[in-house]
Design a protein around this motif. Structure first.
Motif, PDB file in Angstrom:
ATOM      1  N   THR A  88      37.486  36.200  57.091  1.00 53.44           N
ATOM      2  CA  THR A  88      36.483  36.917  56.311  1.00 53.44           C
ATOM      3  C   THR A  88      37.073  37.582  55.059  1.00 53.44           C
ATOM      4  O   THR A  88      36.657  38.670  54.662  1.00 53.44           O
ATOM      5  CB  THR A  88      35.744  37.953  57.183  1.00 53.44           C
ATOM      6  N   VAL A 120      35.369  32.790  53.846  1.00 51.83           N
ATOM      7  CA  VAL A 120      34.577  33.263  52.707  1.00 51.83           C
ATOM      8  C   VAL A 120      35.507  33.966  51.716  1.00 51.83           C
ATOM      9  O   VAL A 120      36.681  34.196  51.992  1.00 51.83           O
ATOM     10  CB  VAL A 120      33.456  34.236  53.147  1.00 51.83           C
ATOM     11  N   LYS A 147      30.417  29.580  50.334  1.00 47.37           N
ATOM     12  CA  LYS A 147      30.024  30.484  49.252  1.00 47.37           C
ATOM     13  C   LYS A 147      28.507  30.416  49.116  1.00 47.37           C
ATOM     14  O   LYS A 147      27.976  29.552  48.432  1.00 47.37           O
ATOM     15  CB  LYS A 147      30.709  30.069  47.951  1.00 47.37           C
ATOM     16  N   GLY A 165      28.197  31.643  55.224  1.00 46.47           N
ATOM     17  CA  GLY A 165      29.163  32.490  54.557  1.00 46.47           C
ATOM     18  C   GLY A 165      28.663  32.977  53.212  1.00 46.47           C
ATOM     19  O   GLY A 165      28.190  32.175  52.397  1.00 46.47           O
ATOM     20  N   ASP A 167      29.149  34.937  49.462  1.00 48.59           N
ATOM     21  CA  ASP A 167      30.113  35.235  48.418  1.00 48.59           C
ATOM     22  C   ASP A 167      30.461  36.725  48.487  1.00 48.59           C
ATOM     23  O   ASP A 167      29.717  37.536  49.050  1.00 48.59           O
ATOM     24  CB  ASP A 167      29.523  34.879  47.056  1.00 48.59           C
ATOM     25  N   THR A 179      22.031  31.161  51.549  1.00 49.92           N
ATOM     26  CA  THR A 179      22.821  30.849  52.740  1.00 49.92           C
ATOM     27  C   THR A 179      21.931  30.349  53.865  1.00 49.92           C
ATOM     28  O   THR A 179      22.217  29.333  54.501  1.00 49.92           O
ATOM     29  CB  THR A 179      23.603  32.088  53.197  1.00 49.92           C
TER      30      THR A 179
END
Length: 278
Positions: A88, A120, A147, A165, A167, A179
């Motif tokens: 992460t 990410v 992203k 994930g 941005d 997402t």
């Protein structure tokens, strides 16, 4: 005289204790590694399979936490036999000052997970010139870099697990709606990776089962009766689990490395392991 002697002894004990605690905080705890295990289940579903998800966060490779430390971390993670590994964000602490790209890529390449490795962007993956190499490092080491994207994993028993994930929220442009548009069916479980935990409040109720974040380092230092230092977008959620709604949890990982000062006290580095029944 006795009072003076006792006072001097007390002062010397305080100095010695402070010196020992300082040495521990700078030399010992940052090198420790705790593995925390959690059992979670998909709500309102008959459990067919348990998937082991291992979360790493804020490795922040630098002169104090080098690629040699990273290699040891990789061995420890592989010993956990993960089905999925997620990262992460924040691979390097300050890429312009310490940037062992080849060695870090080689170490991350050695991580092994049955259903893949996912990552990410963190704020430090943009800073110090890291934005020029981060995507290539993760790709070359076998990670899928998400992203504002997501991917559905079908397990060996036909269960579906969605991993999305976002941005980075400080230096990037997180888009929750984009997402979730990557969800095609109704997966058995939904995991969303994000770096800064406080943006968890932007999610709709029960839109995901588990949000995994980092960024906070847990404050790095916890002292009795003193509030730990806060970090931008990690002021409300700092470490551990938070129930965001009936079926949605946030977990904030306290990370591996350090930032600004190479110190940890009562906040040791952690690997988080989630055994998820789906």
């Amino acid at each position: 005289m006795k009072l003076i002697r006792n006072t001097l002894i007390f002062i010397l004990c305080l100095i010695l204790t402070a010196a020992l605690l300082t040495g521990y905080a700078f030399q010992i705890e940052p090198s420790m590694m705790f593995t925390h295990y959690y059992d979670l289940n998909a709500p309102d579903r008959k459990i067919t399979q348990v998937i082991r998800v291992v979360q790493l966060s804020d490795i922040q490779v630098n002169a104090y936490y080098t690629e040699h430390n990273l290699a040891k971390l990789v061995d420890k993670v592989n010993d956990l036999s993960p089905d999925i590994i997620v990262f992460t964000g924040d691979l390097f602490d300050n890429f312009s000052k310490y940037n062992a790209v080849e060695a870090v890529t080689q170490a991350l390449s050695s991580l092994d997970a049955a259903y893949g490795k996912y990552a990410v962007w963190g704020n430090r993956d943009y800073g110090g010139g890291a934005s020029r190499v981060y995507a290539d490092i993760m790709s070359d080491s076998g990670f899928t870099l998400l992203k504002n994207e997501g991917i559905t994993i079908t397990t060996s028993k036909g269960q579906e697990l969605f991993i999305g994930g976002l941005d980075d929220a400080l230096l990037g442009f997180p888009d929750i709606s984009a997402t979730f548009r990557h969800i095609e069916n109704d997966p058995d479980y939904r995991i969303i990776l994000l770096h800064e935990p406080d943006i968890a409040d932007r999610f709709e109720t029960d839109s995901a089962n588990l949000l995994l974040a980092g960024h906070s380092h847990g404050g790095q230092v916890k002292l009795p009766f003193i509030e730990s230092p806060s970090t931008a977008l990690a002021e409300k959620y700092t470490s551990g689990f938070y129930d965001l709604s009936t079926n949605m949890k946030l977990y904030v990982n306290t990370g591996i490395g350090t930032s600004h000062i190479p110190v940890r006290f009562m906040v040791p580095p952690e690997i988080a392991v989630f055994n998820i029944g789906i």
